[in-house]
Design a protein around this motif. Structure first.
Motif, PDB file in Angstrom:
ATOM      1  N   LEU A   1       0.829  -1.209   0.000  1.00  0.00           N
ATOM      2  CA  LEU A   1       0.000   0.000   0.000  1.00  0.00           C
ATOM      3  C   LEU A   1       0.864   1.260   0.000  1.00  0.00           C
ATOM      4  CD1 LEU A   1      -2.953   0.882  -0.071  1.00  0.00           C
ATOM      5  CD2 LEU A   1      -2.863   1.068   2.405  1.00  0.00           C
ATOM      6  N   LYS A   2       2.062   1.170   0.560  1.00  0.00           N
ATOM      7  CA  LYS A   2       2.971   2.314   0.552  1.00  0.00           C
ATOM      8  C   LYS A   2       3.354   2.682  -0.879  1.00  0.00           C
ATOM      9  CE  LYS A   2       6.996   4.247   2.775  1.00  0.00           C
ATOM     10  NZ  LYS A   2       7.756   4.202   4.026  1.00  0.00           N
ATOM     11  N   ARG A   3       3.695   1.672  -1.670  1.00  0.00           N
ATOM     12  CA  ARG A   3       4.042   1.931  -3.076  1.00  0.00           C
ATOM     13  C   ARG A   3       2.851   2.548  -3.810  1.00  0.00           C
ATOM     14  NH1 ARG A   3       7.495   0.586  -6.940  1.00  0.00           N
ATOM     15  NH2 ARG A   3       8.711  -0.837  -5.673  1.00  0.00           N
ATOM     16  N   LYS A   4       1.691   1.964  -3.596  1.00  0.00           N
ATOM     17  CA  LYS A   4       0.478   2.458  -4.247  1.00  0.00           C
ATOM     18  C   LYS A   4       0.185   3.898  -3.834  1.00  0.00           C
ATOM     19  CE  LYS A   4      -4.050   0.664  -5.355  1.00  0.00           C
ATOM     20  NZ  LYS A   4      -4.984  -0.425  -5.100  1.00  0.00           N
ATOM     21  N   ALA A   5       0.351   4.192  -2.552  1.00  0.00           N
ATOM     22  CA  ALA A   5       0.099   5.542  -2.057  1.00  0.00           C
ATOM     23  C   ALA A   5       1.087   6.541  -2.660  1.00  0.00           C
ATOM     24  CB  ALA A   5       0.168   5.572  -0.538  1.00  0.00           C
ATOM     25  N   LEU A   6       2.354   6.149  -2.774  1.00  0.00           N
ATOM     26  CA  LEU A   6       3.355   7.023  -3.388  1.00  0.00           C
ATOM     27  C   LEU A   6       3.046   7.272  -4.865  1.00  0.00           C
ATOM     28  CD1 LEU A   6       6.638   5.667  -1.773  1.00  0.00           C
ATOM     29  CD2 LEU A   6       5.657   7.954  -1.480  1.00  0.00           C
ATOM     30  N   GLU A   7       2.679   6.210  -5.585  1.00  0.00           N
ATOM     31  CA  GLU A   7       2.339   6.360  -7.000  1.00  0.00           C
ATOM     32  C   GLU A   7       1.140   7.296  -7.162  1.00  0.00           C
ATOM     33  OE1 GLU A   7       1.694   2.288  -8.112  1.00  0.00           O
ATOM     34  OE2 GLU A   7       3.821   1.918  -8.503  1.00  0.00           O
ATOM     35  N   GLN A   8       0.162   7.117  -6.300  1.00  0.00           N
ATOM     36  CA  GLN A   8      -1.038   7.942  -6.423  1.00  0.00           C
ATOM     37  C   GLN A   8      -0.773   9.377  -5.970  1.00  0.00           C
ATOM     38  OE1 GLN A   8      -4.102   5.472  -4.601  1.00  0.00           O
ATOM     39  NE2 GLN A   8      -4.525   4.562  -6.577  1.00  0.00           N
ATOM     40  N   GLU A   9       0.122   9.557  -5.012  1.00  0.00           N
ATOM     41  CA  GLU A   9       0.480  10.913  -4.598  1.00  0.00           C
ATOM     42  C   GLU A   9       1.131  11.668  -5.746  1.00  0.00           C
ATOM     43  OE1 GLU A   9       3.713  12.027  -1.632  1.00  0.00           O
ATOM     44  OE2 GLU A   9       1.882  12.321  -0.486  1.00  0.00           O
TER      45      GLU A   9
ATOM     46  N   GLY B   1      -0.894   9.618   5.008  1.00  0.00           N
ATOM     47  CA  GLY B   1       0.387  10.330   5.074  1.00  0.00           C
ATOM     48  C   GLY B   1       1.287   9.835   6.192  1.00  0.00           C
ATOM     49  N   VAL B   2       0.733   9.763   7.394  1.00  0.00           N
ATOM     50  CA  VAL B   2       1.548   9.388   8.554  1.00  0.00           C
ATOM     51  C   VAL B   2       1.714   7.874   8.665  1.00  0.00           C
ATOM     52  CG1 VAL B   2       1.699   9.477  11.075  1.00  0.00           C
ATOM     53  CG2 VAL B   2       0.929  11.497   9.799  1.00  0.00           C
ATOM     54  N   ASN B   3       0.602   7.147   8.658  1.00  0.00           N
ATOM     55  CA  ASN B   3       0.669   5.704   8.924  1.00  0.00           C
ATOM     56  C   ASN B   3       1.161   4.871   7.753  1.00  0.00           C
ATOM     57  OD1 ASN B   3      -0.331   5.530  11.710  1.00  0.00           O
ATOM     58  ND2 ASN B   3      -2.179   6.401  10.845  1.00  0.00           N
ATOM     59  N   VAL B   4       0.899   5.319   6.537  1.00  0.00           N
ATOM     60  CA  VAL B   4       1.320   4.533   5.371  1.00  0.00           C
ATOM     61  C   VAL B   4       2.635   5.063   4.799  1.00  0.00           C
ATOM     62  CG1 VAL B   4       0.712   3.779   3.036  1.00  0.00           C
ATOM     63  CG2 VAL B   4      -1.053   3.870   4.817  1.00  0.00           C
ATOM     64  N   LEU B   5       2.720   6.380   4.615  1.00  0.00           N
ATOM     65  CA  LEU B   5       3.904   6.944   3.967  1.00  0.00           C
ATOM     66  C   LEU B   5       5.003   7.364   4.941  1.00  0.00           C
ATOM     67  CD1 LEU B   5       2.102   9.037   1.206  1.00  0.00           C
ATOM     68  CD2 LEU B   5       3.318   6.866   0.948  1.00  0.00           C
ATOM     69  N   GLY B   6       4.676   7.433   6.219  1.00  0.00           N
ATOM     70  CA  GLY B   6       5.700   7.751   7.210  1.00  0.00           C
ATOM     71  C   GLY B   6       5.980   9.230   7.380  1.00  0.00           C
ATOM     72  N   TYR B   7       5.057  10.088   6.973  1.00  0.00           N
ATOM     73  CA  TYR B   7       5.237  11.526   7.168  1.00  0.00           C
ATOM     74  C   TYR B   7       5.098  11.877   8.642  1.00  0.00           C
ATOM     75  CZ  TYR B   7       4.483  11.880   2.091  1.00  0.00           C
ATOM     76  OH  TYR B   7       4.556  11.744   0.737  1.00  0.00           O
ATOM     77  N   ARG B   8       5.569  13.041   8.998  1.00  0.00           N
ATOM     78  CA  ARG B   8       5.453  13.491  10.385  1.00  0.00           C
ATOM     79  C   ARG B   8       3.999  13.803  10.718  1.00  0.00           C
ATOM     80  NH1 ARG B   8      10.504  17.219  12.029  1.00  0.00           N
ATOM     81  NH2 ARG B   8      12.122  15.879  11.184  1.00  0.00           N
TER      82      ARG B   8
ATOM     83  N   ILE C   1      -9.215   8.898  -5.336  1.00  0.00           N
ATOM     84  CA  ILE C   1      -7.962   8.217  -5.002  1.00  0.00           C
ATOM     85  C   ILE C   1      -7.807   8.132  -3.480  1.00  0.00           C
ATOM     86  CG2 ILE C   1      -5.436   8.483  -5.010  1.00  0.00           C
ATOM     87  CD1 ILE C   1      -5.733   9.582  -7.906  1.00  0.00           C
ATOM     88  N   LYS C   2      -8.050   9.243  -2.793  1.00  0.00           N
ATOM     89  CA  LYS C   2      -7.942   9.267  -1.330  1.00  0.00           C
ATOM     90  C   LYS C   2      -8.916   8.284  -0.687  1.00  0.00           C
ATOM     91  CE  LYS C   2      -6.573  14.110  -0.731  1.00  0.00           C
ATOM     92  NZ  LYS C   2      -7.009  15.398  -0.152  1.00  0.00           N
ATOM     93  N   LEU C   3     -10.147   8.304  -1.162  1.00  0.00           N
ATOM     94  CA  LEU C   3     -11.163   7.413  -0.599  1.00  0.00           C
ATOM     95  C   LEU C   3     -10.780   5.950  -0.806  1.00  0.00           C
ATOM     96  CD1 LEU C   3     -14.348   9.362  -1.745  1.00  0.00           C
ATOM     97  CD2 LEU C   3     -13.538   9.125   0.613  1.00  0.00           C
ATOM     98  N   ASP C   4     -10.333   5.617  -2.012  1.00  0.00           N
ATOM     99  CA  ASP C   4      -9.937   4.237  -2.308  1.00  0.00           C
ATOM    100  C   ASP C   4      -8.767   3.787  -1.421  1.00  0.00           C
ATOM    101  OD1 ASP C   4     -11.882   3.932  -4.274  1.00  0.00           O
ATOM    102  OD2 ASP C   4     -10.540   4.511  -5.902  1.00  0.00           O
ATOM    103  N   LEU C   5      -7.788   4.686  -1.218  1.00  0.00           N
ATOM    104  CA  LEU C   5      -6.645   4.350  -0.371  1.00  0.00           C
ATOM    105  C   LEU C   5      -7.078   4.109   1.075  1.00  0.00           C
ATOM    106  CD1 LEU C   5      -3.830   6.761  -1.607  1.00  0.00           C
ATOM    107  CD2 LEU C   5      -3.745   4.275  -1.567  1.00  0.00           C
ATOM    108  N   MET C   6      -7.994   4.929   1.554  1.00  0.00           N
ATOM    109  CA  MET C   6      -8.483   4.766   2.920  1.00  0.00           C
ATOM    110  C   MET C   6      -9.181   3.419   3.092  1.00  0.00           C
ATOM    111  SD  MET C   6      -7.852   7.440   4.915  1.00  0.00           S
ATOM    112  CE  MET C   6      -9.190   7.631   6.068  1.00  0.00           C
ATOM    113  N   VAL C   7     -10.040   3.077   2.142  1.00  0.00           N
ATOM    114  CA  VAL C   7     -10.756   1.802   2.223  1.00  0.00           C
ATOM    115  C   VAL C   7      -9.752   0.656   2.214  1.00  0.00           C
ATOM    116  CG1 VAL C   7     -12.350   0.256   1.006  1.00  0.00           C
ATOM    117  CG2 VAL C   7     -12.895   2.693   1.224  1.00  0.00           C
ATOM    118  N   GLU C   8      -8.779   0.740   1.340  1.00  0.00           N
ATOM    119  CA  GLU C   8      -7.773  -0.322   1.257  1.00  0.00           C
ATOM    120  C   GLU C   8      -6.904  -0.376   2.515  1.00  0.00           C
ATOM    121  OE1 GLU C   8      -4.405  -2.023  -1.838  1.00  0.00           O
ATOM    122  OE2 GLU C   8      -5.729  -0.396  -2.479  1.00  0.00           O
ATOM    123  N   ALA C   9      -6.572   0.789   3.074  1.00  0.00           N
ATOM    124  CA  ALA C   9      -5.743   0.833   4.278  1.00  0.00           C
ATOM    125  C   ALA C   9      -6.432   0.133   5.449  1.00  0.00           C
ATOM    126  CB  ALA C   9      -5.420   2.276   4.656  1.00  0.00           C
ATOM    127  N   PHE C  10      -7.762   0.176   5.459  1.00  0.00           N
ATOM    128  CA  PHE C  10      -8.524  -0.491   6.515  1.00  0.00           C
ATOM    129  C   PHE C  10      -9.036  -1.858   6.065  1.00  0.00           C
ATOM    130  CE2 PHE C  10      -8.360   3.732   8.267  1.00  0.00           C
ATOM    131  CZ  PHE C  10      -8.278   3.495   9.624  1.00  0.00           C
TER     132      PHE C  10
END
Length: 119
Positions: free
Chosen positions: A23-31, A83-90, A47-56
């Motif tokens: 999911l990290k790769r997918k999130a980076l590609e979509q970002e 941003g924080v939990n998947v991509l590691g942002y502050r 894109i945001k909604l789909d990532l959230m559903v997939e993250a959960f």
């Protein structure tokens, strides 16, 4: 990580204790796509909604997320979750603290510069 949604008039809490690294790769590609010049805001929202559903891990549907997430503060929810939990942002709290400290330092430097000009 957790999220609270209003479903069928009741607040429900969803928890994800494992998010696959893919999911990290997918999130980076979509970002990257979302930040391109001329990106469509509605596409970005999908894109945001789909990532959230997939993250959960599909514990709720995209429709349940869209209708059950309070729009007040929703950008923070997206940022903290993906941003924080998947991509590691502050975390936002940390960023605000850094910003406050930088503003404080900037004001101190301005005062010092004015004091040095007077000398």
């Amino acid at each position: 990580m957790e999220i609270k949604l209003r479903i069928d008039g009741k607040e429900k809490k969803f928890v994800a204790s494992f998010v696959p690294f893919t999911l990290k790769r997918k999130a980076l590609e979509q970002e990257i796509e979302m930040n391109k010049e001329g990106a469509n805001p509605l596409t970005n929202l999908d894109i945001k909604l789909d990532l959230m559903v997939e993250a959960f891990d599909n514990q709720f549907t995209k429709d349940e997320l869209e209708n059950g997430l309070n729009t007040i503060g929703s950008d923070n929810v997206f940022y903290e979750t993906v941003g924080v939990n998947v991509l590691g942002y502050r975390p936002l709290k940390e960023l605000k603290k850094i910003q406050f400290e930088q503003e404080k330092l900037g004001k101190l430097m301005e005062k010092e510069a004015k004091r040095n000009k007077k000398k």
